[in-house]
Design an enzyme around this catalytic site. Structure first.
Site, short mmCIF file in Angstrom:
data_model
loop_
_atom_site.label_atom_id
_atom_site.label_comp_id
_atom_site.label_asym_id
_atom_site.label_seq_id
_atom_site.Cartn_x
_atom_site.Cartn_y
_atom_site.Cartn_z
N GLU A 1 -41.53 6.73 -24.08
CA GLU A 1 -42.35 6.15 -25.19
C GLU A 1 -41.73 4.95 -25.73
O GLU A 1 -42.28 4.06 -26.29
CB GLU A 1 -42.38 7.43 -26.41
N GLU B 1 -32.59 -13.68 -28.73
CA GLU B 1 -31.33 -13.09 -27.65
C GLU B 1 -30.61 -14.54 -27.38
O GLU B 1 -31.28 -15.53 -27.54
CB GLU B 1 -32.04 -12.85 -26.30
N LYS C 1 -44.40 -5.67 -21.26
CA LYS C 1 -45.00 -4.59 -21.88
C LYS C 1 -46.28 -4.35 -21.59
O LYS C 1 -46.97 -3.18 -21.67
CB LYS C 1 -44.79 -4.84 -23.54
#
Lengths: 348, 348
Positions: free
Chosen positions: A153, A213, A228
């Site tokens: 999930e 990042e 994604k």
């Protein structure tokens, strides 16, 4: 499964630790609902040592160790010199939790960790999107063959139900389209550039605030969004694609002038993820798009994210995650644990 | 339960008929998933006649009748002169579907229909929000005592998973707050008034386009929104309140000038539903509020609706339903049927 459920946690960074804290807090509630105690029998880290104890590791002690020394004390009786792969292959656990850092161009070694678990007929939970973006179909098939559960999930939108939403609440629906804003770094950068700041200034500020990042290129060039998108399409539309199959354009060419031009047209620029299926053909893309400033997508700012899911029977439903913290990711991992406990016949 | 699942449908307006069509289309898929055939054994209407046939009504024929004559032909062998209440009390069914028109100040006779079913140890599905707004706790308790299932997904936001979202995908979370735009009539009226149209003009246009009821006062005065707020709080926070307990203010005092004043402050006016729990105290209100024109709530226009759900473990998650049609409501009723079939041990 035994009455004690044994879990192994590979990777024990911020997510792993927050998950361990949540698990400790909810131990009693789990017991009262499922009549099982969840024992963590292995924890691996890349550079802080590993712990293995088939009777159950003292989690609170382990978390305290990390807080105090930033590594596991080698004098602990459960300290073990072992690799994540050896844990996946050899330790006696019921559920493997793959929480190691993402390798965005291969999904490895996370894919192999999960395969090792599934081949041993152990359930697996991945918070690592690599395996879902690069090898979902083979992992799904392997789980089915071995009659075990495989959940993931958190790989898109942290703990916000996306895969669960479709599986558990949109039954009988076929997903035909997904669209979303799924990368918060680019969302942040675009908003800051719109304020007139320079690209470098924004990146520096973002690093300081933790939104960007150390190497921002994976976000800026759209690779994270592409991973994604691939994950969404693989799970929700059986697309069997990799991030390389996503038609990808990052935000590196978007500057203040372009944002202002869009603004003059009543629009804002967002990095939009899209996936669709039509006439058996999969379309998958990530690119900066102009959206009306009054639209739902325009209202998604900062670290908030959204995915809109279109199905044959229920039209379009969107779900929004608001400014998540690490606790939301930990909840997502926890919710996968709860799902394994709910759906495994032996714990019912 | 027998191998054939028998369902009785009380109320056969647009929702009932769209549900019947969907059920007909999905009959085979239901059979292949649950190994049961779903027979509609009773259909009631207020003024078009009722059908009862314990072997299963020919649904396609019944739908055709209504399309052709706008009533059931009295010469049909399954035509029966019977009330909805008598069907609930006496017909042999497994699941009762309460789809009769809402009586917003009492929830009756829908509450009594559902009680009759639960008392007979039959499952119940309600698409009628009256029972959830006025008598949820007693119905929930009655279902529990009789060990049967009671679902009501469509009562807030049609087929969009709201109750299912919390029950099935946010397990172990405690809901602490809900907030939303849940009444599309007022959303439409506010937008049209903002364009400089008169209140009367907007109402007339809304009636023509089907967004505004013949008597618009239940929407305009916030009663519909209050009923949905009560339903949300009753189910998600065990509030045990009625619409009378909701601090309610409608949009009747909002005019063009007020909307323009808000606009000058960078805001739009929306009818916002809110419910929260703090220190054991429930707050429930519906009122026009100014929200920033760039906010998520401001982006919810026309018949689109949203609810944001805040929980202890997962922060805030919002779900948006985009411009629903009657098919989305039918899907919601269908999803409750699927949930009964999934969760009833006898069909597994």
């Amino acid at each position: 499964m035994s009455e004690n459920i044994k879990i192994a946690i590979l990777g024990f960074g911020n997510v792993g630790r927050a998950f361990a804290r949540l698990l400790t807090e909810k131990q009693e509630e789990i017991y009262s609902k499922f009549n099982v105690k969840v024992d963590v029998v292995a924890v691996s880290t890349r550079s802080k040592g590993c712990l293995v104890n088939e009777e159950g590791i003292d989690l609170t002690g382990a978390l305290n160790d990390l807080e105090k020394y930033n590594y596991f004390d080698e004098s602990r009786s459960d300290y073990k010199d072992i690799s994540s792969m050896k844990i996946a292959e050899n330790v006696d656990y019921d559920i493997l939790f793959e929480l190691t850092p993402l390798q965005i161009f291969s999904g490895q070694p996370a894919i192999d960790h999960i395969k090792a678990a599934l081949n041993r007929k152990k359930h697996a939970v991945s918070a690592n999107k690599g395996p879902i973006a690069w090898a979902f179909k083979s992992l799904r098939d392997l789980a089915d063959e071995n009659n075990v559960l495989f959940y993931y999930e958190t790989t898109v939108m942290d703990g916000t139900p996306v895969f669960n939403l479709v599986d558990e609440t949109l039954k009988f629906c076929k997903v035909t389209e997904v669209k979303g804003i799924l990368n918060s770094t680019t969302n942040f950068v675009l908003e800051e550039i719109a304020k007139g700041k320079s690209y470098d200034e924004v990146i520096q500020e973002g690093k300081k605030r933790g939104f960007v990042e150390e190497d921002p290129s994976m976000d800026i060039e759209g690779w994270d969004a592409a991973a994604k998108t691939a994950a969404l399409l693989n799970v929700l539309m059986e697309a069997d694609i990799t991030p390389y199959d996503v038609d990808r354009k990052g935000i590196e060419d978007i500057n203040y002038e372009k944002i202002k031009e869009a603004e003059a047209r009543g629009n804002v620029i967002k990095l939009v993820c899209y996936g669709g299926i039509g006439a058996g053909k999969i379309t998958a893309r990530v690119r900066p798009e102009e959206v009306s400033k009054n639209s739902l997508l325009a209202s998604i700012t900062g670290t908030t994210s959204i995915v809109s899911i279109t199905t044959d029977l229920m039209g379009t439903v969107s779900i929004v995650e608001h400014e998540p913290e690490i606790e939301q990711t930990a909840y997502g991992v926890f919710s996968d644990l709860v799902r394994v406990l709910s759906n495994n016949p032996l714990t019912n």
